[in-house]
Design an enzyme around this catalytic site. Structure first.
Site, mmCIF file in Angstrom:
data_model
loop_
_atom_site.group_PDB
_atom_site.id
_atom_site.type_symbol
_atom_site.label_atom_id
_atom_site.label_comp_id
_atom_site.label_asym_id
_atom_site.label_seq_id
_atom_site.Cartn_x
_atom_site.Cartn_y
_atom_site.Cartn_z
ATOM 1 N N GLY A 94 34.511 55.761 -37.982
ATOM 2 C CA GLY A 94 33.760 54.908 -38.894
ATOM 3 C C GLY A 94 32.323 54.814 -38.433
ATOM 4 O O GLY A 94 31.887 55.562 -37.560
ATOM 5 N N GLY A 95 31.585 53.895 -39.044
ATOM 6 C CA GLY A 95 30.194 53.729 -38.682
ATOM 7 C C GLY A 95 30.023 53.285 -37.248
ATOM 8 O O GLY A 95 28.998 53.545 -36.617
ATOM 9 N N GLY A 97 31.661 54.365 -34.738
ATOM 10 C CA GLY A 97 31.939 55.479 -33.841
ATOM 11 C C GLY A 97 33.358 55.974 -34.048
ATOM 12 O O GLY A 97 33.965 55.766 -35.101
ATOM 13 N N VAL A 99 37.559 56.525 -32.794
ATOM 14 C CA VAL A 99 38.693 55.936 -32.078
ATOM 15 C C VAL A 99 39.606 57.076 -31.646
ATOM 16 O O VAL A 99 39.960 57.938 -32.463
ATOM 17 C CB VAL A 99 39.477 54.937 -32.951
ATOM 18 N N LYS A 119 38.067 52.967 -28.445
ATOM 19 C CA LYS A 119 36.999 52.924 -29.440
ATOM 20 C C LYS A 119 35.667 53.155 -28.743
ATOM 21 O O LYS A 119 35.288 52.407 -27.850
ATOM 22 C CB LYS A 119 36.985 51.582 -30.176
ATOM 23 N N ASP A 219 36.025 39.356 -41.382
ATOM 24 C CA ASP A 219 36.208 40.706 -41.929
ATOM 25 C C ASP A 219 37.697 41.016 -42.060
ATOM 26 O O ASP A 219 38.166 42.094 -41.683
ATOM 27 C CB ASP A 219 35.515 41.736 -41.042
#
Length: 434
Positions: A94-95, A97, A99, A119, A219
């Site tokens: 994802g944005g 980085g 995993v 991560k 979130d």
């Protein structure tokens, strides 16, 4: 129940993530899940988002003073654990980085190996570092069966730049969003969805009411709910979490962050943060479990793109309600429990935040549905996805023995001197016919 709208240029079918919104201004900054935390421009000016995030880190400083059992890893150890961050072991991106699935040695028994998820945060900008600090401060002192366990972290600065990594327990069955999408052929059974709803409510209730301080997730969404090898659901990714209001305050003022389709309307409009925004997001999530749809899906017809707008006309009677149930369930569900779960979702989605129930009350409602309604039996195979992968590997090894063992010697080279052609019939089970 309004959701964020996408700009016309948006091509991605994933829900977008709001990283900042200046309240009272006409300009907003929107990023998709893949682009979240990537932009460097927001770190070059003292805008609302930066000030809010800095305040968030400061507000968690009190938590860092509590005892933490986290391990501190070196970057070299992380490279070894992840095969130098090989794409062959990457399990998510994802944005923030990538995993990676990795293996570390237990501190109690050096001979014992533990599967972990590593991560690696992007080295661009300060936002990733701040969210790394928040994650460490929160999960370093907060533990619950329905929160993903943070095992340790790595922080090194050298000529290569800033290295920030987080090491979690490995969750082999991935995220709820993965299973609600078409990524896997076997859908989540209705009984499993009900258990997930219960587990997620437990996790949120603990964050809101189970400690001497309150944490607001900010979130909450299906991609941040992971499943372990027993299909237990655990909340993950606390980089945007904030401490709740204290000292008699009714709310915390912040920049608006979160994911399109999940954010509560009053939060979008005012930036006033209370635990009731998590309650709204939980209500959206319940309809995800019921319908199998994303909160916002640009690939659907225009009148079906916003899930909440689409379900509303179907709630008036039983026949219409059945039309919104996930077709991947193929009719294998408890209609009564689905209707009751929708009623709980509606309580969470009341526009007046003060009228929404607390998460402890919502958990009681879900528990009551589980106790008083026949929701069926989970139909998932006992083995997890990781076990299935291991099983596939073992089948390969078995076939290798069947075909190659008679042909190879100790050094795994063709033993041409002793081998003679022979027809071998293989049955449906992969075993030689006698």
């Amino acid at each position: 129940m309004k959701c964020f709208s996408f700009p016309n240029t948006e091509k991605n079918d994933e829900p977008g993530t709001i990283k900042s919104m200046s309240i009272g201004s006409t300009s907003t900054s929107m990023y998709t899940d893949q682009d979240t935390r990537r932009s460097g421009s927001e770190f070059n000016s003292q805008n609302v988002s930066e000030l809010s995030t800095a305040s968030s880190v400061k507000s968690f400083a009190i938590m860092s003073q509590r005892q933490s059992n986290l391990r501190e890893f070196t970057f070299s150890e992380m490279k070894t654990a992840t095969k130098s961050f090989s794409r062959s072991v990457m399990i998510g991106e994802g944005g923030f980085g990538g995993v990676y699935r990795g293996v570390i040695r237990s501190t109690d028994d050096p001979h014992k190996k533990i599967d972990v998820a590593v991560k690696q945060l992007s080295r661009r900008g300060l936002q990733g570092h701040r969210e790394w600090v928040t994650e460490v401060n929160v999960l370093g002192v907060v533990q619950h069966p329905n929160l993903v366990k943070l095992l340790g972290h790595c922080a090194e600065d050298d000529e290569r730049g800033i290295q920030r990594l987080l090491v979690y327990e490995y969750m082999p069955n991935r995220s709820v969003q993965d299973h609600l999408s078409s990524r896997f052929q076997t859908p989540l059974s209705w009984a499993t969805r009900m258990r997930i709803a219960q587990d997620a409510a437990r996790g949120l209730a603990y964050l809101h009411e189970g400690m001497d301080f309150q944490i607001i997730f900010r979130d909450f969404k299906s991609s941040n709910i992971l499943l372990d090898d027993q299909w237990n659901a655990k909340l993950s990714d606390f980089g945007l979490a904030r401490l709740g209001p204290s000292d008699g305050l009714s709310h915390v003022s912040t920049a608006v962050v979160g994911t399109i389709g999940y954010a509560a309307p009053e939060y979008i409009q005012t930036g006033h943060l209370t635990s009731k925004i998590d309650v709204w997001s939980y209500g959206v999530f319940l309809y995800e479990l019921i319908t199998g749809r994303r909160p916002f899906d640009r690939n659907r017809p225009k009148n079906e793109q916003k899930m909440l707008d689409w379900v509303r006309p179907h709630l008036s009677n039983k026949k219409k309600f059945e039309l919104i149930l996930d077709p991947k369930l193929e009719g294998k569900y408890s209609l009564k429990s689905a209707q009751k779960l929708a009623a709980v979702a509606n309580r969470c989605l009341v526009r007046q935040a003060k009228s929404r129930p607390k998460m402890s009350e919502i958990l009681e409602m879900v528990n009551r549905i589980m106790e008083t309604t026949d929701i069926g039996v989970p139909e998932h195979p006992i083995m997890s996805l990781a076990a299935e992968e291991d099983s596939i590997e073992s089948k390969r090894e078995r076939l290798k023995r069947i075909f190659l063992d008679p042909l190879t010697g100790e050094n795994s080279c063709l033993n041409c001197g002793t081998w003679r052609p022979k027809v071998v019939m293989i049955n449906m089970l992969g075993r030689p016919e006698k």
